[in-house]
Write an enzyme that holds these catalytic residues in place. Structure first.
Site, mmCIF file in Angstrom:
data_model
loop_
_atom_site.group_PDB
_atom_site.id
_atom_site.type_symbol
_atom_site.label_atom_id
_atom_site.label_comp_id
_atom_site.label_asym_id
_atom_site.label_seq_id
_atom_site.Cartn_x
_atom_site.Cartn_y
_atom_site.Cartn_z
ATOM 1 N N LEU A 37 -3.478 16.883 -5.491
ATOM 2 C CA LEU A 37 -2.762 16.879 -4.200
ATOM 3 C C LEU A 37 -1.509 17.750 -4.262
ATOM 4 O O LEU A 37 -0.995 18.183 -3.234
ATOM 5 C CB LEU A 37 -2.385 15.451 -3.800
ATOM 6 C CG LEU A 37 -3.546 14.514 -3.440
ATOM 7 C CD1 LEU A 37 -3.047 13.084 -3.252
ATOM 8 C CD2 LEU A 37 -4.273 14.993 -2.197
ATOM 9 N N ASN A 87 0.134 -2.025 4.590
ATOM 10 C CA ASN A 87 0.978 -3.138 5.066
ATOM 11 C C ASN A 87 2.349 -3.094 4.394
ATOM 12 O O ASN A 87 3.306 -3.664 4.916
ATOM 13 C CB ASN A 87 0.277 -4.471 4.811
ATOM 14 C CG ASN A 87 0.196 -4.870 3.346
ATOM 15 O OD1 ASN A 87 1.101 -5.526 2.830
ATOM 16 N ND2 ASN A 87 -0.856 -4.474 2.651
ATOM 17 N N TYR A 99 6.653 2.567 -2.908
ATOM 18 C CA TYR A 99 5.305 2.813 -2.380
ATOM 19 C C TYR A 99 5.271 2.639 -0.857
ATOM 20 O O TYR A 99 4.738 3.480 -0.128
ATOM 21 C CB TYR A 99 4.351 1.835 -3.073
ATOM 22 C CG TYR A 99 2.984 1.710 -2.461
ATOM 23 C CD1 TYR A 99 2.067 2.756 -2.541
ATOM 24 C CD2 TYR A 99 2.592 0.539 -1.812
ATOM 25 C CE1 TYR A 99 0.804 2.626 -1.974
ATOM 26 C CE2 TYR A 99 1.338 0.405 -1.260
ATOM 27 C CZ TYR A 99 0.443 1.450 -1.340
ATOM 28 O OH TYR A 99 -0.804 1.326 -0.787
HETATM 29 C C1 15L Z 1 -1.887 -2.101 -0.933
HETATM 30 O O1 15L Z 1 -1.368 -1.247 -0.224
HETATM 31 C C2 15L Z 1 -2.467 -1.750 -2.238
HETATM 32 O O2 15L Z 1 -3.018 -0.466 -2.260
HETATM 33 C C3 15L Z 1 -3.484 -2.772 -2.706
HETATM 34 O O3 15L Z 1 -3.713 -2.559 -4.074
HETATM 35 C C4 15L Z 1 -3.005 -4.209 -2.474
HETATM 36 O O4 15L Z 1 -1.874 -4.464 -3.257
HETATM 37 C C5 15L Z 1 -2.681 -4.383 -1.002
HETATM 38 O O5 15L Z 1 -1.755 -3.403 -0.571
HETATM 39 C C6 15L Z 1 -2.142 -5.781 -0.675
HETATM 40 O O6 15L Z 1 -1.053 -5.879 -0.086
HETATM 41 O O7 15L Z 1 -2.842 -6.744 -0.941
#
Ligand code: 15L
Length: 271
Positions: free
Chosen positions: A50, A110, A134
């Site tokens: 990327l 989320n 993240y």
């Molecule tokens: C996410 O965004 C992650 O990619 C996944 O691994 C989970 O941690 C998920 O959220 C979650 O909130 O359950």
């Protein structure tokens, strides 16, 4: 028919949805750092970083849409998040613009809103409230989608994905669970619906315990087929094996907002 490109094609979510997507799209161009072991007819792999904008441009040339699952999918050191999810996501949108790819599906999360309390239902018009570096990178991706739609006319669907799995993994996931088939339904809306310009939707199945108002998705015809409550007994049994998390259990993002939590505002007031 022009191909659909998928980044992050060797990851867990991709593995669950590729067989379903193949029934709708005859040509999938897959990319990741490593090649998935189970390439099927109609799938072609090209290794691209990327970080490499010219290589991404080549990959996207002639595509009718891109499903961007690539990048780092959990919390990580800033250098990693920066390279994979900030620079990588920018390169993806920029390559799509340069190559005239009309549609981008962005796998948001989320965790872009993970600091909202579970007791506070939210729609997609609320301010972002990331619970991690993240989560910040996912909010950044949504912002890029907005810019590239408004300025360059790309059609962008950002899906704030809850948790993609065959069934909800614990009690928190009863509120945010997304069955792979329902994710594919959302992706198809993003790739095909004429009204998609810059939309943000929640990636959840039919969750009776949801914290999210998903009217934007419903307006675009989304009708999830899988019900989280059918798996409540399993989710509660799994939850019983987990230690309590006094901060995370109050918050939508769970362990993401509680990790490294020192002295924020969680105990103060109700927002
Ligand atoms: C996410 O965004 C992650 O990619 C996944 O691994 C989970 O941690 C998920 O959220 C979650 O909130 O359950």
């Amino acid at each position: 028919m022009k191909p659909i490109v998928m980044t992050g094609a060797a990851g867990g979510v991709a593995g669950m949805i590729r067989p379903l997507l193949r029934t709708h799209y005859s040509e999938l161009v897959l990319t990741d750092r490593v090649e998935p072991k189970d390439l099927a007819p109609g799938e072609r792999f090209q290794q691209v970083e990327l970080a490499d904008l010219p290589a991404l441009e080549k990959l996207l040339a002639g595509a009718r849409g891109v499903i961007h699952l690539g990048g780092f999918s959990v919390e990580g050191p800033w250098e990693t998040i920066h390279e994979s999810n900030i620079v990588g996501c920018y390169n993806l949108f920029e390559a799509a613009r340069r190559q005239g790819v009309p549609r981008v599906i962005f796998a948001s999360s989320n965790h872009a809103v993970g600091y909202y309390r579970r007791a506070r239902p939210i729609g997609t018009d609320e301010r972002v409230r990331p619970d991690s570096r993240y989560g910040v990178s996912k909010a950044f991706g949504e912002a890029l989608g907005s810019l590239y739609a408004d300025k360059y006319g790309l059609r962008v669907l950002s899906i704030r994905i809850g948790n993609v799995a065959e069934r909800p993994l614990d009690v928190r996931r009863l509120s945010i669970w997304l069955h792979p088939e329902d994710l594919v339904q959302l992706i198809r809306i993003g790739l095909e619906h004429p009204d998609v310009r810059n939309e943000v939707v929640y990636g959840m199945s039919d969750c009776a315990a949801a914290w999210w108002d998903n009217r934007t998705a419903e307006r675009l015809g989304y009708a999830p087929r899988h019900q989280a409550e059918a798996h409540r007994a399993h989710a509660e049994a799994e939850q019983a094996k987990l230690p309590p998390d006094p901060v995370g259990d109050l918050l939508q993002g769970g362990s993401f907002p509680s990790a490294d939590y020192v002295a924020g505002w969680v105990g103060e007031g109700k927002d």
